[in-house]
Design a protein around this motif. Sequence first.
Motif, PDB file in Angstrom:
ATOM      1  N   ARG A  45     -10.588  -9.697  -9.242  1.00  0.00           N
ATOM      2  CA  ARG A  45      -9.880  -9.491 -10.508  1.00  0.00           C
ATOM      3  C   ARG A  45     -10.168  -8.102 -11.074  1.00  0.00           C
ATOM      4  O   ARG A  45      -9.254  -7.398 -11.519  1.00  0.00           O
ATOM      5  N   ALA A  46     -11.419  -7.693 -11.031  1.00  0.00           N
ATOM      6  CA  ALA A  46     -11.821  -6.415 -11.626  1.00  0.00           C
ATOM      7  C   ALA A  46     -11.153  -5.225 -10.968  1.00  0.00           C
ATOM      8  O   ALA A  46     -10.900  -4.198 -11.617  1.00  0.00           O
ATOM      9  N   LYS A  47     -10.851  -5.350  -9.693  1.00  0.00           N
ATOM     10  CA  LYS A  47     -10.288  -4.236  -8.931  1.00  0.00           C
ATOM     11  C   LYS A  47      -8.774  -4.363  -8.707  1.00  0.00           C
ATOM     12  O   LYS A  47      -8.149  -3.415  -8.234  1.00  0.00           O
ATOM     13  N   GLY A  48      -8.199  -5.530  -9.013  1.00  0.00           N
ATOM     14  CA  GLY A  48      -6.872  -5.830  -8.522  1.00  0.00           C
ATOM     15  C   GLY A  48      -5.732  -5.769  -9.499  1.00  0.00           C
ATOM     16  O   GLY A  48      -4.592  -6.079  -9.135  1.00  0.00           O
TER      17      GLY A  48
ATOM     18  N   VAL B  50     -28.426   0.280  -1.553  1.00  0.00           N
ATOM     19  CA  VAL B  50     -27.430   0.726  -0.577  1.00  0.00           C
ATOM     20  C   VAL B  50     -27.299  -0.365   0.484  1.00  0.00           C
ATOM     21  O   VAL B  50     -28.305  -0.842   1.022  1.00  0.00           O
ATOM     22  N   PRO B  51     -26.102  -0.817   0.795  1.00  0.00           N
ATOM     23  CA  PRO B  51     -25.944  -1.903   1.771  1.00  0.00           C
ATOM     24  C   PRO B  51     -26.317  -1.455   3.186  1.00  0.00           C
ATOM     25  O   PRO B  51     -26.182  -0.285   3.542  1.00  0.00           O
ATOM     26  N   LYS B  52     -26.793  -2.411   3.972  1.00  0.00           N
ATOM     27  CA  LYS B  52     -27.154  -2.114   5.365  1.00  0.00           C
ATOM     28  C   LYS B  52     -25.919  -1.981   6.239  1.00  0.00           C
ATOM     29  O   LYS B  52     -25.961  -1.336   7.291  1.00  0.00           O
ATOM     30  N   GLU B  53     -24.825  -2.598   5.856  1.00  0.00           N
ATOM     31  CA  GLU B  53     -23.532  -2.451   6.512  1.00  0.00           C
ATOM     32  C   GLU B  53     -22.502  -2.151   5.428  1.00  0.00           C
ATOM     33  O   GLU B  53     -22.732  -2.452   4.252  1.00  0.00           O
ATOM     34  N   PRO B  54     -21.354  -1.556   5.782  1.00  0.00           N
ATOM     35  CA  PRO B  54     -20.332  -1.294   4.763  1.00  0.00           C
ATOM     36  C   PRO B  54     -19.963  -2.551   3.991  1.00  0.00           C
ATOM     37  O   PRO B  54     -19.769  -3.621   4.571  1.00  0.00           O
ATOM     38  N   LEU B  55     -19.889  -2.404   2.676  1.00  0.00           N
ATOM     39  CA  LEU B  55     -19.559  -3.501   1.769  1.00  0.00           C
ATOM     40  C   LEU B  55     -18.067  -3.410   1.466  1.00  0.00           C
ATOM     41  O   LEU B  55     -17.610  -2.472   0.814  1.00  0.00           O
ATOM     42  N   LEU B  56     -17.296  -4.388   1.944  1.00  0.00           N
ATOM     43  CA  LEU B  56     -15.842  -4.312   1.881  1.00  0.00           C
ATOM     44  C   LEU B  56     -15.255  -5.210   0.802  1.00  0.00           C
ATOM     45  O   LEU B  56     -15.764  -6.287   0.528  1.00  0.00           O
ATOM     46  N   PHE B  57     -14.156  -4.743   0.220  1.00  0.00           N
ATOM     47  CA  PHE B  57     -13.326  -5.573  -0.647  1.00  0.00           C
ATOM     48  C   PHE B  57     -11.905  -5.041  -0.546  1.00  0.00           C
ATOM     49  O   PHE B  57     -11.657  -3.981   0.052  1.00  0.00           O
ATOM     50  N   LEU B  58     -10.958  -5.768  -1.093  1.00  0.00           N
ATOM     51  CA  LEU B  58      -9.546  -5.417  -0.982  1.00  0.00           C
ATOM     52  C   LEU B  58      -8.920  -5.179  -2.351  1.00  0.00           C
ATOM     53  O   LEU B  58      -9.302  -5.812  -3.342  1.00  0.00           O
ATOM     54  N   LYS B  59      -7.953  -4.292  -2.379  1.00  0.00           N
ATOM     55  CA  LYS B  59      -7.051  -4.156  -3.515  1.00  0.00           C
ATOM     56  C   LYS B  59      -5.661  -4.567  -3.042  1.00  0.00           C
ATOM     57  O   LYS B  59      -5.263  -4.236  -1.923  1.00  0.00           O
ATOM     58  N   PRO B  60      -4.890  -5.259  -3.882  1.00  0.00           N
ATOM     59  CA  PRO B  60      -3.527  -5.629  -3.481  1.00  0.00           C
ATOM     60  C   PRO B  60      -2.603  -4.420  -3.506  1.00  0.00           C
ATOM     61  O   PRO B  60      -2.835  -3.450  -4.240  1.00  0.00           O
ATOM     62  N   SER B  61      -1.540  -4.504  -2.727  1.00  0.00           N
ATOM     63  CA  SER B  61      -0.561  -3.407  -2.708  1.00  0.00           C
ATOM     64  C   SER B  61       0.088  -3.206  -4.077  1.00  0.00           C
ATOM     65  O   SER B  61       0.526  -2.096  -4.400  1.00  0.00           O
ATOM     66  N   THR B  62       0.128  -4.247  -4.890  1.00  0.00           N
ATOM     67  CA  THR B  62       0.735  -4.140  -6.220  1.00  0.00           C
ATOM     68  C   THR B  62      -0.119  -3.336  -7.200  1.00  0.00           C
ATOM     69  O   THR B  62       0.332  -3.036  -8.311  1.00  0.00           O
ATOM     70  N   SER B  63      -1.350  -2.995  -6.805  1.00  0.00           N
ATOM     71  CA  SER B  63      -2.188  -2.159  -7.679  1.00  0.00           C
ATOM     72  C   SER B  63      -1.873  -0.675  -7.528  1.00  0.00           C
ATOM     73  O   SER B  63      -2.336   0.145  -8.319  1.00  0.00           O
ATOM     74  N   ILE B  64      -1.047  -0.311  -6.534  1.00  0.00           N
ATOM     75  CA  ILE B  64      -0.813   1.094  -6.209  1.00  0.00           C
ATOM     76  C   ILE B  64       0.194   1.730  -7.169  1.00  0.00           C
ATOM     77  O   ILE B  64       1.249   1.166  -7.452  1.00  0.00           O
ATOM     78  N   ILE B  65      -0.168   2.914  -7.653  1.00  0.00           N
ATOM     79  CA  ILE B  65       0.748   3.775  -8.398  1.00  0.00           C
ATOM     80  C   ILE B  65       0.605   5.186  -7.833  1.00  0.00           C
ATOM     81  O   ILE B  65      -0.270   5.458  -7.016  1.00  0.00           O
ATOM     82  N   GLY B  66       1.480   6.092  -8.289  1.00  0.00           N
ATOM     83  CA  GLY B  66       1.472   7.444  -7.762  1.00  0.00           C
ATOM     84  C   GLY B  66       1.139   8.487  -8.804  1.00  0.00           C
ATOM     85  O   GLY B  66       0.686   8.175  -9.915  1.00  0.00           O
ATOM     86  N   GLN B  67       1.390   9.717  -8.433  1.00  0.00           N
ATOM     87  CA  GLN B  67       1.117  10.865  -9.296  1.00  0.00           C
ATOM     88  C   GLN B  67       1.848  10.728 -10.637  1.00  0.00           C
ATOM     89  O   GLN B  67       3.049  10.436 -10.691  1.00  0.00           O
ATOM     90  N   HIS B  68       1.083  10.895 -11.725  1.00  0.00           N
ATOM     91  CA  HIS B  68       1.572  10.883 -13.111  1.00  0.00           C
ATOM     92  C   HIS B  68       2.029   9.509 -13.600  1.00  0.00           C
ATOM     93  O   HIS B  68       2.508   9.405 -14.738  1.00  0.00           O
ATOM     94  N   ASP B  69       1.885   8.465 -12.786  1.00  0.00           N
ATOM     95  CA  ASP B  69       2.137   7.117 -13.291  1.00  0.00           C
ATOM     96  C   ASP B  69       0.982   6.693 -14.196  1.00  0.00           C
ATOM     97  O   ASP B  69      -0.125   7.233 -14.128  1.00  0.00           O
ATOM     98  N   ALA B  70       1.217   5.689 -15.023  1.00  0.00           N
ATOM     99  CA  ALA B  70       0.221   5.284 -16.013  1.00  0.00           C
ATOM    100  C   ALA B  70      -0.729   4.230 -15.471  1.00  0.00           C
ATOM    101  O   ALA B  70      -0.296   3.248 -14.854  1.00  0.00           O
TER     102      ALA B  70
END
Length: 261
Positions: free
Chosen positions: A161-164, A81-101
């Motif tokens: 890459r793994a998250k984006g 467990v990290p001693k401080e929050p472990l941060l990373f980013l996802k790009p806005s282009t990774s976003i989809i909505g309800q029932h999208d694939a």
Amino acid sequence: MRIARFVHSGGMSFGVIEGEAGADAGATVAEIEGHPFGDLTFSGQRWALADVRLLSPILPSKVVCVGRNYAEHAAEHGADVPKEPLLFLKPSTSIIGQHDAIRLPTQSKHVEHEAELAVVIGVTGARRVDRSEAERAIFGYTVANDVTARDLQRSDGQWTRAKGFDSFCPLGPWITTGIDVGDLEVRCEVNEEVRQLGRTKDMVFDVPTLVSYVSHVMTLLPGDVILTGTPAGVSPIVDGDTVTVSVQGIGTLSNRVVAID
């Protein structure tokens, strides 16, 4: 209040969900003029929820994610467990909505779901705020799935890459405001089989701590989203699966999984 972004016969709008949102409950969505931040003004237009298509409830400038924020999830990956929050980013282009694939990239052979509570920042934004200011900066909450190419996360040594990949950040179905998120159930089902079941009270760092911490790194703008980490139980998803993530009192987000040809 539940605020959605949706496509209707006249275009795209934000609106407030009225009534129960079950399949046969007859809920409606009341259109808001402009964006949902600040005082709401209704246009007078309403549609049956069944007659509109829900989009991701917000398009943020950035999605800030928190890794290993549940001790059991850290343990299932053999990580501390990290001693401080472990941060990373996802790009806005990774976003989809309800029932999208969710689209499985050809570069990965091992993609997993991660059910999460997501925080949506309000009109004031947040820059170098303390805990009390952080709470006032929150507009509401939604449901997220931090889809992850686990094999690439391990081989790359960093997580971009793994998250984006496109479609790797389902959000929705709406933003819920005025709710206490201190102890809510977080659940993920794949093809109706429960894979993850946790509670937000088990976060290592709670929501105000996360908002404050992130705001001391980067300015959070109105509509920005923070993903707060996932409980234990992450597992592979494959072509043909349906992944359903729910957070108690907020909503249920469902997405099918498809392979990219």
